[in-house]
Design a protein around this motif. Structure first.
Motif, PDB file in Angstrom:
ATOM      1  N   PHE A 447       0.857  -1.184   0.000  1.00  0.00           N
ATOM      2  CA  PHE A 447       0.000   0.000   0.000  1.00  0.00           C
ATOM      3  C   PHE A 447       0.896   1.237   0.000  1.00  0.00           C
ATOM      4  O   PHE A 447       1.799   1.344   0.837  1.00  0.00           O
ATOM      5  CB  PHE A 447      -0.910   0.002   1.229  1.00  0.00           C
ATOM      6  CG  PHE A 447      -1.644  -1.295   1.435  1.00  0.00           C
ATOM      7  CD1 PHE A 447      -2.846  -1.544   0.809  1.00  0.00           C
ATOM      8  CD2 PHE A 447      -1.099  -2.294   2.249  1.00  0.00           C
ATOM      9  CE1 PHE A 447      -3.517  -2.750   0.981  1.00  0.00           C
ATOM     10  CE2 PHE A 447      -1.758  -3.501   2.438  1.00  0.00           C
ATOM     11  CZ  PHE A 447      -2.971  -3.731   1.794  1.00  0.00           C
ATOM     12  N   THR A 448       0.644   2.167  -0.911  1.00  0.00           N
ATOM     13  CA  THR A 448       1.529   3.323  -1.040  1.00  0.00           C
ATOM     14  C   THR A 448       0.736   4.622  -1.011  1.00  0.00           C
ATOM     15  O   THR A 448      -0.426   4.685  -1.437  1.00  0.00           O
ATOM     16  CB  THR A 448       2.324   3.267  -2.356  1.00  0.00           C
ATOM     17  OG1 THR A 448       1.430   3.410  -3.463  1.00  0.00           O
ATOM     18  CG2 THR A 448       3.088   1.962  -2.479  1.00  0.00           C
ATOM     19  N   THR A 449       1.389   5.659  -0.500  1.00  0.00           N
ATOM     20  CA  THR A 449       0.826   7.004  -0.606  1.00  0.00           C
ATOM     21  C   THR A 449       1.050   7.520  -2.025  1.00  0.00           C
ATOM     22  O   THR A 449       1.770   6.920  -2.823  1.00  0.00           O
ATOM     23  CB  THR A 449       1.511   7.971   0.370  1.00  0.00           C
ATOM     24  OG1 THR A 449       2.885   8.150  -0.028  1.00  0.00           O
ATOM     25  CG2 THR A 449       1.465   7.454   1.797  1.00  0.00           C
ATOM     26  N   VAL A 450       0.463   8.659  -2.313  1.00  0.00           N
ATOM     27  CA  VAL A 450       0.814   9.380  -3.530  1.00  0.00           C
ATOM     28  C   VAL A 450       2.195   9.987  -3.339  1.00  0.00           C
ATOM     29  O   VAL A 450       2.700  10.071  -2.204  1.00  0.00           O
ATOM     30  CB  VAL A 450      -0.222  10.501  -3.808  1.00  0.00           C
ATOM     31  CG1 VAL A 450      -1.579   9.897  -4.112  1.00  0.00           C
ATOM     32  CG2 VAL A 450      -0.297  11.469  -2.629  1.00  0.00           C
ATOM     33  N   PRO A 451       2.869  10.414  -4.414  1.00  0.00           N
ATOM     34  CA  PRO A 451       4.137  11.129  -4.227  1.00  0.00           C
ATOM     35  C   PRO A 451       3.932  12.354  -3.338  1.00  0.00           C
ATOM     36  O   PRO A 451       2.958  13.097  -3.500  1.00  0.00           O
ATOM     37  CB  PRO A 451       4.521  11.522  -5.659  1.00  0.00           C
ATOM     38  CG  PRO A 451       3.857  10.499  -6.524  1.00  0.00           C
ATOM     39  CD  PRO A 451       2.553  10.199  -5.843  1.00  0.00           C
ATOM     40  N   LEU A 452       4.836  12.561  -2.402  1.00  0.00           N
ATOM     41  CA  LEU A 452       4.652  13.609  -1.402  1.00  0.00           C
ATOM     42  C   LEU A 452       4.908  14.995  -1.988  1.00  0.00           C
ATOM     43  O   LEU A 452       5.835  15.197  -2.779  1.00  0.00           O
ATOM     44  CB  LEU A 452       5.587  13.369  -0.218  1.00  0.00           C
ATOM     45  CG  LEU A 452       5.425  12.026   0.529  1.00  0.00           C
ATOM     46  CD1 LEU A 452       6.390  11.976   1.720  1.00  0.00           C
ATOM     47  CD2 LEU A 452       3.986  11.802   0.981  1.00  0.00           C
ATOM     48  N   ALA A 453       4.111  15.958  -1.538  1.00  0.00           N
ATOM     49  CA  ALA A 453       4.278  17.349  -1.957  1.00  0.00           C
ATOM     50  C   ALA A 453       5.321  18.062  -1.118  1.00  0.00           C
ATOM     51  O   ALA A 453       5.780  19.148  -1.495  1.00  0.00           O
ATOM     52  CB  ALA A 453       2.942  18.090  -1.854  1.00  0.00           C
ATOM     53  N   ARG A 454       5.692  17.473   0.019  1.00  0.00           N
ATOM     54  CA  ARG A 454       6.717  18.056   0.889  1.00  0.00           C
ATOM     55  C   ARG A 454       7.332  16.941   1.734  1.00  0.00           C
ATOM     56  O   ARG A 454       6.780  15.848   1.827  1.00  0.00           O
ATOM     57  CB  ARG A 454       6.131  19.152   1.779  1.00  0.00           C
ATOM     58  CG  ARG A 454       4.999  18.689   2.679  1.00  0.00           C
ATOM     59  CD  ARG A 454       4.456  19.845   3.524  1.00  0.00           C
ATOM     60  NE  ARG A 454       3.736  20.807   2.690  1.00  0.00           N
ATOM     61  CZ  ARG A 454       3.381  22.018   3.107  1.00  0.00           C
ATOM     62  NH1 ARG A 454       3.705  22.409   4.342  1.00  0.00           N
ATOM     63  NH2 ARG A 454       2.704  22.835   2.325  1.00  0.00           N
ATOM     64  N   ASP A 455       8.458  17.249   2.330  1.00  0.00           N
ATOM     65  CA  ASP A 455       9.127  16.261   3.179  1.00  0.00           C
ATOM     66  C   ASP A 455       8.222  15.849   4.335  1.00  0.00           C
ATOM     67  O   ASP A 455       7.442  16.662   4.863  1.00  0.00           O
ATOM     68  CB  ASP A 455      10.427  16.838   3.753  1.00  0.00           C
ATOM     69  CG  ASP A 455      11.485  17.076   2.686  1.00  0.00           C
ATOM     70  OD1 ASP A 455      11.261  16.698   1.531  1.00  0.00           O
ATOM     71  OD2 ASP A 455      12.540  17.655   3.041  1.00  0.00           O
ATOM     72  N   LEU A 456       8.364  14.591   4.755  1.00  0.00           N
ATOM     73  CA  LEU A 456       7.581  14.054   5.856  1.00  0.00           C
ATOM     74  C   LEU A 456       8.507  13.261   6.771  1.00  0.00           C
ATOM     75  O   LEU A 456       9.144  12.302   6.336  1.00  0.00           O
ATOM     76  CB  LEU A 456       6.469  13.157   5.316  1.00  0.00           C
ATOM     77  CG  LEU A 456       5.379  12.691   6.277  1.00  0.00           C
ATOM     78  CD1 LEU A 456       4.628  13.878   6.872  1.00  0.00           C
ATOM     79  CD2 LEU A 456       4.406  11.766   5.546  1.00  0.00           C
ATOM     80  N   ARG A 457       8.588  13.660   8.041  1.00  0.00           N
ATOM     81  CA  ARG A 457       9.525  13.044   8.979  1.00  0.00           C
ATOM     82  C   ARG A 457       8.826  12.047   9.891  1.00  0.00           C
ATOM     83  O   ARG A 457       7.821  12.371  10.536  1.00  0.00           O
ATOM     84  CB  ARG A 457      10.211  14.117   9.829  1.00  0.00           C
ATOM     85  CG  ARG A 457      11.225  13.583  10.829  1.00  0.00           C
ATOM     86  CD  ARG A 457      11.874  14.719  11.608  1.00  0.00           C
ATOM     87  NE  ARG A 457      12.872  14.245  12.554  1.00  0.00           N
ATOM     88  CZ  ARG A 457      13.573  15.050  13.364  1.00  0.00           C
ATOM     89  NH1 ARG A 457      13.379  16.373  13.315  1.00  0.00           N
ATOM     90  NH2 ARG A 457      14.457  14.546  14.195  1.00  0.00           N
ATOM     91  N   ILE A 458       9.381  10.849   9.940  1.00  0.00           N
ATOM     92  CA  ILE A 458       8.947   9.816  10.884  1.00  0.00           C
ATOM     93  C   ILE A 458       9.964   9.781  12.014  1.00  0.00           C
ATOM     94  O   ILE A 458      11.166   9.667  11.771  1.00  0.00           O
ATOM     95  CB  ILE A 458       8.875   8.440  10.201  1.00  0.00           C
ATOM     96  CG1 ILE A 458       7.944   8.477   8.986  1.00  0.00           C
ATOM     97  CG2 ILE A 458       8.427   7.372  11.190  1.00  0.00           C
ATOM     98  CD1 ILE A 458       8.005   7.212   8.144  1.00  0.00           C
ATOM     99  N   ALA A 459       9.506   9.854  13.269  1.00  0.00           N
ATOM    100  CA  ALA A 459      10.430   9.866  14.409  1.00  0.00           C
ATOM    101  C   ALA A 459       9.802   9.118  15.577  1.00  0.00           C
ATOM    102  O   ALA A 459       8.849   9.609  16.188  1.00  0.00           O
ATOM    103  CB  ALA A 459      10.780  11.296  14.809  1.00  0.00           C
TER     104      ALA A 459
END
Length: 652
Positions: A447-459
């Motif tokens: 399952f995938t998101t669409v291409p991101l419009a901005r950076d997204l941080r996982i922490a």
């Protein structure tokens, strides 16, 4: 996740007694007032240092020979402070590796002279810190090298081996000048303030001793360390290796210990069944549950691609320490199971020096006011965070949805209906799944998101709650978060796990003829990749109802939550984030007894992922984007992960 507190304010260390000693001591940098000093300096002779061995009484009889076990303790300390009437702090590494396997990137072992005094102490800690006014203490765990007893792999014997030494340094335990003699040895040169450090098993012992709350242990620096031994061998019942702690105990026990420790070996076999059931043996070796007892500060270092001691050990330990307000600091690298001395050497030695100066000497050097976290974002490129995870980081509930083709779905905020089905294939794993994420394959649901419009941080740590229906009585599950997009990363699956060892050397401290302070340099070993695995989690579906495995009923739905390892990763603009659900992750967990087909109920499945900025950040990153799949980029990538059983300290 709980909000992480910053360091506590600097704690003055000078009591009235120590202040009197300081007032009469020579005015050298190492003896300066802790309220004004900034740095300990190499003013003492390493060549003329005292080198001595003592045997500390642990109070246990682990090998059942009717005598209390004594553990061997090798000490290197500057000679001058004792002559000046001053006591000094201790840097300590308690290890099972000093004779069996070696320490560090060059697999160094302890060596001794004809009188039994240590000549070479592995690693650079003694070379660097002894001239700066510290003692270095190398402890042979019970059952190893010159110690009595048996290795019990993180249990009472292992932990007491080191705790007893902290007690001795504080005048609370007995030690002797020989292994069997009666002449007492006292640590009159020690002020009791101890910092424990070590990689892998050594760092694990530091965690375990900290969890006893022993007085005098001021700080621990666990590097690639275990926080709960169950999670070294299993992930919610799924076996991670093809052997248990009995193999590990036999591997590091000294030859004479192997002959006398059969009873301990039986206890390890019986207490750690390969079913993955949680037993009292694992409770004893779970330091997370005792985090409320921790008095020491914690400076934690780990590789985010460590597939030996996985990042699962970081998330649960860090969160538990945070809940109890423990002073802490963290470094997270892109490497595998690698010491920071071998991936960021100069910065590491400087930071560790200032950390020990602050925690053990009380120097107000400002390290407590610096950012809590250092994170390697690209090879040799580091960023910092004032706290970790960053403030404003919240778990976001992501929902998988079916797409136009079987096994190729979408990932977003909206609950969906329907199902996805995949069949166990133990010959495939996370690299295969990610490479074919946009193609229907029978071995995974992606399952995938669409291409991101901005950076997204996982922490931080993620988790997946999934409802599946199996066709067989046994089934294993894997869940993988993947950053889909080209990047250059450390090649953590190659030999060296992200580093290449060079031939030239650099020196860190003073040397003697028998103990050099010069070590081989390294550089980053990199790979160009089309995707990056961000986090992983596994489970035996038979553990869905409790901590005990049970046969499944074919055709009956089960709901289970998989814990995905902590991480800190930025998915860049233009990349996609993927969630993959599958069976056996080849090379990382063992397959089940059967070959199940599993049907995922998408309406009852969700991932909880910690994004900085929370739901709003995810919504902004995915808003207004199309679902077009980027053209794949052909890159050589990294190899398939392999974690054939090995000791936690991988000798190179």
């Amino acid at each position: 996740m709980p909000i992480r507190t910053r360091f506590t304010t600097w704690r003055p260390l000078a009591t009235a007694a120590t202040a009197a000693l300081l007032a009469t001591a020579p005015t050298t940098p190492a003896a300066a007032d802790p309220g004004t000093a900034r740095e300990s300096r190499p003013v003492y002779s390493y060549d003329n240092a005292v080198r001595e061995s003592v045997w500390v009484d642990t109070g246990l009889d682990g090998d059942g020979d009717g005598r209390r076990d004594r553990v061997a303790v090798d000490v290197v300390r500057p000679r001058e402070p004792a002559r000046q009437g001053r006591r000094i702090p201790v840097v300590m590494d308690a290890s099972p590796y000093y004779s069996c396997c070696g320490r560090g990137n060059e697999s160094q072992k302890k060596t001794y002279d004809a009188d039994g005094r240590v000549v070479q102490m592995p690693l650079y800690y003694d070379n660097y810190f002894v001239p700066r006014g510290y003692a270095f203490v190398g402890v042979d765990l019970a059952g190893t090298n010159r110690s009595d007893g048996c290795v019990d792999v993180g249990g009472r014997s292992d932990i007491q081996s080191a705790k007893a030494v902290v007690d001795w340094l504080n005048g609370r335990a007995k030690a002797y000048t020989t292994r069997t003699g009666t002449e007492r040895a006292k640590a009159t040169w020690s002020n009791g303030r101890t910092g424990m450090i070590g990689k892998s098993w050594d760092g694990t012992i530091a965690n375990g001793v900290a969890a006893t709350g022993v007085e005098g242990l001021e700080t621990v620096v666990p590097i690639g360390a275990i926080s709960s031994w169950y999670d070294y061998y299993f992930a919610k019942g799924a076996p991670l290796y093809d052997s248990g702690p009995d193999w590990l105990s036999h591997y590091v026990n000294s030859p004479d210990a192997r002959a006398r420790c059969a009873a301990v070996q039986r206890e390890l076999v019986e207490g750690a069944p390969r079913t993955g059931d949680w037993t009292p043996l694992w409770t004893e070796r779970d330091y997370v549950r005792a985090a409320s007892k921790v008095r020491a500060s914690v400076f934690l270092v780990h590789g985010m691609q460590d597939l030996n001691v996985r990042m699962q050990h970081v998330g649960q330990w860090w969160d538990a320490l945070a809940r109890h307000g423990v002073e802490r600091k963290i470094w997270l690298s892109q490497t595998g199971h690698v010491d920071p001395f071998d991936f960021r050497r100069a910065a590491w030695v400087d930071t560790l020096h200032r950390w020990f100066d602050h925690e053990l000497l009380g120097y107000d050097n400002g390290i407590d006011r610096e950012p809590m976290a250092d994170i390697e974002r690209r090879p040799d490129q580091w960023v910092t965070s004032p706290v970790w995870p960053p403030r404003g980081t919240d778990a976001v509930t992501l929902r998988p949805a079916a797409g136009d083709h079987p096994g190729v779905g979408t990932l977003g905020l909206t609950r969906s209906t329907g199902t996805e089905t995949f069949t166990e294939d133990p010959g495939r794993g996370e690299s295969d799944w990610a490479t074919h994420i946009d193609r229907p394959t029978p071995d995974k649901a992606g399952f995938t998101t669409v291409p991101l419009a901005r950076d997204l941080r996982i922490a931080g740590s993620s988790r997946l709650t999934v409802t599946v229906t199996p066709t067989t009585p046994t089934a294993h599950l894997s869940a993988v978060l993947v950053d889909l997009g080209p990047d250059t990363i450390r090649d953590y699956t190659a030999p060296g796990e992200g580093i290449t060892t060079l031939t030239d050397r650099t020196c860190w401290g003073a040397s003697t003829t028998g103990d050099s302070a010069c070590f081989k340099e390294t550089r980053a070993r990199t790979a160009d990749v089309a995707h990056t695995v961000v986090s992983r989690g596994w489970a035996d579906l038979g553990n869905h109802a409790s901590g005990l495995g049970a046969p499944l009923t074919p055709g009956r739905a089960c709901t289970i939550t998989l814990d995905l390892a902590a991480t800190d990763h930025v998915v860049p603009k233009g990349h996609r984030l993927a969630l993959i659900v599958a069976g056996t992750d080849q090379g990382l967990i063992d397959p089940p007894a059967d070959t199940p087909t599993l049907t995922v109920d998408l309406s009852r499945t969700s991932a909880h992922v910690p994004f900085t900025g929370g739901t709003a950040a995810f919504a902004r990153a995915t808003a207004g984007q199309t679902a077009a799949v980027p053209t794949p980029t052909a890159l050589h990538g990294v190899g398939e992960p392999r974690t054939t059983h090995r000791v936690p300290e991988a000798a190179r």
